[in-house]
Scaffold this active site. Structure first.
Site, PDB file in Angstrom:
ATOM      1  N   ASN A   1      62.035  12.864 -25.137  1.00 27.52           N
ATOM      2  CA  ASN A   1      60.729  12.391 -24.688  1.00 27.52           C
ATOM      3  C   ASN A   1      60.190  13.437 -23.718  1.00 27.52           C
ATOM      4  OD1 ASN A   1      58.574  11.088 -23.579  1.00 27.52           O
ATOM      5  ND2 ASN A   1      59.682   9.210 -23.066  1.00 27.52           N
TER       6      ASN A   1
ATOM      7  N   ARG B   1      59.464  11.572 -29.253  1.00 27.03           N
ATOM      8  CA  ARG B   1      58.342  10.700 -28.939  1.00 27.03           C
ATOM      9  C   ARG B   1      57.077  11.558 -28.926  1.00 27.03           C
ATOM     10  NH1 ARG B   1      57.714   6.948 -23.793  1.00 27.03           N
ATOM     11  NH2 ARG B   1      55.793   5.946 -24.419  1.00 27.03           N
TER      12      ARG B   1
ATOM     13  N   HIS C   1      51.468   3.305 -25.803  1.00 25.63           N
ATOM     14  CA  HIS C   1      52.648   2.466 -25.476  1.00 25.63           C
ATOM     15  C   HIS C   1      53.151   1.678 -26.685  1.00 25.63           C
ATOM     16  CE1 HIS C   1      51.271   2.120 -21.010  1.00 25.63           C
ATOM     17  NE2 HIS C   1      52.076   3.154 -21.168  1.00 25.63           N
TER      18      HIS C   1
ATOM     19  N   ARG D   1      44.617   5.587 -13.016  1.00 27.73           N
ATOM     20  CA  ARG D   1      43.508   5.498 -13.981  1.00 27.73           C
ATOM     21  C   ARG D   1      42.692   4.241 -13.715  1.00 27.73           C
ATOM     22  NH1 ARG D   1      47.528   5.978 -18.644  1.00 27.73           N
ATOM     23  NH2 ARG D   1      48.244   8.122 -18.441  1.00 27.73           N
TER      24      ARG D   1
ATOM     25  N   GLU E   1      62.506   2.033 -25.209  1.00 28.65           N
ATOM     26  CA  GLU E   1      61.776   2.793 -26.233  1.00 28.65           C
ATOM     27  C   GLU E   1      62.719   3.695 -27.026  1.00 28.65           C
ATOM     28  OE1 GLU E   1      59.428   3.663 -22.899  1.00 28.65           O
ATOM     29  OE2 GLU E   1      57.551   3.395 -23.994  1.00 28.65           O
TER      30      GLU E   1
END
Ligand code: ADP
Length: 404
Positions: free
Chosen positions: A10, A91, A182, A243, A387
């Site tokens: 990742n 990923r 996600h 954000r 994940e």
């Protein structure tokens, strides 16, 4: 015997995470992270046989240098483990319109990931760098690399969810639409919730809340994503660490026309200076505001806006659940740990039959999995995300199909 292990990579904007995992049972034989990449000092932490190791790289470390260190100084020294790796799962944040599910990597796929970089300029180029470096470093596995996309799980969204109400031309000609992100985490949550509720995932209706530094909610109906809060890019939706999430787009014109702020600077404000950090003025880390919630009005404000927005999304997504809602699920650093965020969010949803059990809510944190609702009310679960397991499973299933 150690066979059929998958190396999961990742490659993020400031870190490289890696693990060697058995896709059948999720057992991680080795895992670690190189963080603070591109800063003066990077740190490598990895765990092998339950022993944690640490190493500092005393120079500005690029992603390529980090991968070289991981392959040559860590993985190759574990000869048996290394020889058991049969495939590599990468990923990748954005698949764009062309890459709708996990794929075996070849030159064409790399070109498509490059094309989708315009939608994830901070992530896709780094993902490609990770892929190309791996192909160079492990040439004997060069045909066993798989890309697993954060956007793929959301590809089942109907056009009513993924279209923006702007001239259709911008979608048909330029692929401007909602893609979400996600997805790998929401996919794992779907799989795991089905297991916990003892249901088949094809009949599962849940609302999955991945709340980390980036945060998103997904409405999952009959096991498929029907809507999600992130959009063309991860900027849309919930309040996040830095954000803004949803804003009136007219704010951009106001900032530009009336305040003379350049478009580039506005982009930076919305992505790096907003969210929790923008609202409390001090930190994007939820723990900072959580610790001061009851005596610092700035901290309180940031968490209240965060939970208000999240509750609105959860409530809105119940409209997409058809006949029933099987569970609301929390995951990600905040979702797994913040008793306060869960309490404040769920307390806004009592009209929907959601009621939090204060004691259970306090207990389920720090990597624990469990229910936090009052018995007999709509199930609310906390599930630590994994994940890597989804990436490893997607990778091995593609590799096995090819070998058939
Ligand atoms: P990323 O999106 O970078 O993977 P994480 O899933 O690691 O993010 O989540 C980071 C967020 O989780 C931060 O806001 C952090 O404050 C929050 N967090 C981590 N641990 C806790 C905790 N014990 N209590 C409350 N919040 C936590």
């Amino acid at each position: 015997m150690l066979n059929q292990l998958v190396l999961v990579l990742n490659c993020g904007s400031s870190s490289l995470k890696f693990s060697i995992i058995n896709p059948n049972n999720g057992k991680k034989f080795l895992f670690g992270i190189v963080d603070s990449l591109l800063l003066p000092k990077s740190r490598v932490i990895w765990t092998n046989n339950s022993i944690q190791h640490k190493h500092f790289l005393n120079e500005k470390t690029s992603h390529i240098m980090a991968l070289n260190f991981v392959f040559k100084k860590i993985l190759k020294k574990e000869v048996k483990l290394f020889q058991s790796i049969v495939a590599i799962g990468h990923r990748v944040v954005h698949g764009g319109e062309k890459l709708k599910k996990s794929v075996l990597i070849d030159t064409k796929v790399i070109n498509h990931i490059e094309e989708a970089s315009c939608f994830a300029p901070l992530h896709n180029p780094i993902n490609i760098c990770g892929i190309k470096t791996t192909l160079n470093l492990l040439p004997n596995l060069s045909e066993k690399n798989v890309a697993v996309f954060d956007t793929a799980f959301h590809q089942t969204m109907p056009e009513t969810s993924y279209l923006y109400a702007i001239p259709y031309f911008y979608y048909s000609n330029y692929n401007i639409r909602r893609y979400g992100a996600h997805g790998i985490s929401h996919q794992y949550i779907t799989y795991q919730t089905a297991k916990i509720l003892n249901k088949s995932s094809v009949s599962l209706n849940i609302i999955s809340c991945h709340l980390g530094n980036g945060a998103s909610v997904a409405a999952i109906c009959r096991g498929l994503c029907v809507d999600t809060s992130m959009g063309l890019t991860p900027l849309e939706g919930l309040v996040m660490g830095t954000r803004s999430g949803d804003i009136d787009p007219a704010i951009i014109f106001f900032m530009n026309n009336k305040l003379g702020i350049s478009i580039q600077e506005i982009y930076k404000i919305l992505t790096l200076d907003s969210g929790l950090l923008g609202l409390n003025g001090k930190s994007s880390d939820l723990r900072y505001a959580e610790n001061k919630y009851y005596f610092d009005k700035n901290s309180k404000r940031s968490i209240d806006v965060f939970c208000h927005r999240l509750a609105k999304y959860i409530a809105g997504y119940t409209a997409l659940m058809e006949d029933r809602l099987d569970a609301v699920v929390f995951t990600g650093g905040i979702g797994e740990n913040s008793v306060l965020v869960r309490e404040l969010t769920l307390s806004r949803l009592s009209l929907l039959g959601i009621k939090v059990d204060v004691k259970r809510n306090l207990q389920v944190r720090s990597g624990l999995c469990g229910f936090i609702n009052i018995e007999g009310t709509t199930p609310v679960l906390v599930i630590p995300s994994n994940e890597d397991l989804i990436i490893a499973q997607e990778t091995i299933s593609l590799i096995n199909k090819i070998n058939e």
